[in-house]
Design a protein around this motif. Structure first.
Motif, PDB file in Angstrom:
ATOM      1  N   ALA A  34       0.861  -1.194   0.000  1.00 26.74           N
ATOM      2  CA  ALA A  34       0.000   0.000   0.000  1.00 26.74           C
ATOM      3  C   ALA A  34       0.893   1.239   0.000  1.00 26.74           C
ATOM      4  N   THR A  54       0.723   7.689  -2.053  1.00 22.47           N
ATOM      5  CA  THR A  54       0.443   8.233  -3.377  1.00 22.47           C
ATOM      6  C   THR A  54       0.107   9.719  -3.265  1.00 22.47           C
ATOM      7  N   SER A  76      -2.247  12.900  -5.346  1.00 18.49           N
ATOM      8  CA  SER A  76      -3.265  13.180  -6.352  1.00 18.49           C
ATOM      9  C   SER A  76      -2.643  14.138  -7.370  1.00 18.49           C
ATOM     10  N   CYS A 104      -1.878   9.138  -8.533  1.00 14.92           N
ATOM     11  CA  CYS A 104      -3.071   8.354  -8.853  1.00 14.92           C
ATOM     12  C   CYS A 104      -4.308   9.240  -8.908  1.00 14.92           C
ATOM     13  N   GLN A 105      -5.220   8.842  -9.794  1.00 14.61           N
ATOM     14  CA  GLN A 105      -6.511   9.514  -9.904  1.00 14.61           C
ATOM     15  C   GLN A 105      -7.567   8.434 -10.058  1.00 14.61           C
ATOM     16  N   ALA A 106      -8.576   8.456  -9.193  1.00 15.75           N
ATOM     17  CA  ALA A 106      -9.646   7.452  -9.205  1.00 15.75           C
ATOM     18  C   ALA A 106      -9.064   6.039  -9.176  1.00 15.75           C
ATOM     19  N   SER A 107      -8.099   5.814  -8.304  1.00 13.33           N
ATOM     20  CA  SER A 107      -7.447   4.517  -8.100  1.00 13.33           C
ATOM     21  C   SER A 107      -6.639   4.028  -9.292  1.00 13.33           C
ATOM     22  N   ALA A 108      -6.392   4.901 -10.264  1.00 15.96           N
ATOM     23  CA  ALA A 108      -5.585   4.521 -11.430  1.00 15.96           C
ATOM     24  C   ALA A 108      -4.261   5.279 -11.400  1.00 15.96           C
ATOM     25  N   LEU A 109      -3.192   4.586 -11.691  1.00 12.82           N
ATOM     26  CA  LEU A 109      -1.880   5.208 -11.771  1.00 12.82           C
ATOM     27  C   LEU A 109      -1.804   6.047 -13.037  1.00 12.82           C
TER      28      LEU A 109
END
Length: 66
Positions: free
Chosen positions: A11, A14, A16, A39-44
């Motif tokens: 984990a 990260t 934003s 990361c944005q919306a759980s996407a790298l």
């Protein structure tokens, strides 16, 4: 030989995309890391890198292609 899953952080910290460079610098200094996933919306979407070899840190953001 070890696998990636055996040595990776489960984990990671990260940032934003709207994090400031100051926030990035403070996070990296506090955790003693030189790279942090963006990361944005759980996407790298990128990786923020720091080069603190000089007195003033310089940042680079590697943007990942979609």
């Amino acid at each position: 030989m070890a696998t990636v899953s055996e040595i990776m952080v489960q984990a990671p910290a990260t940032l934003s995309p709207d994090a400031t460079l100051e926030e990035a610098w403070k996070l990296m200094r506090r955790l003693r890391i030189r790279h942090v996933p963006v990361c944005q919306a759980s996407a790298l979407i990128g990786i923020k890198l720091v080069d603190d070899a000089r007195d003033q840190p310089s940042f680079c953001l590697a943007i990942l292609a979609h």
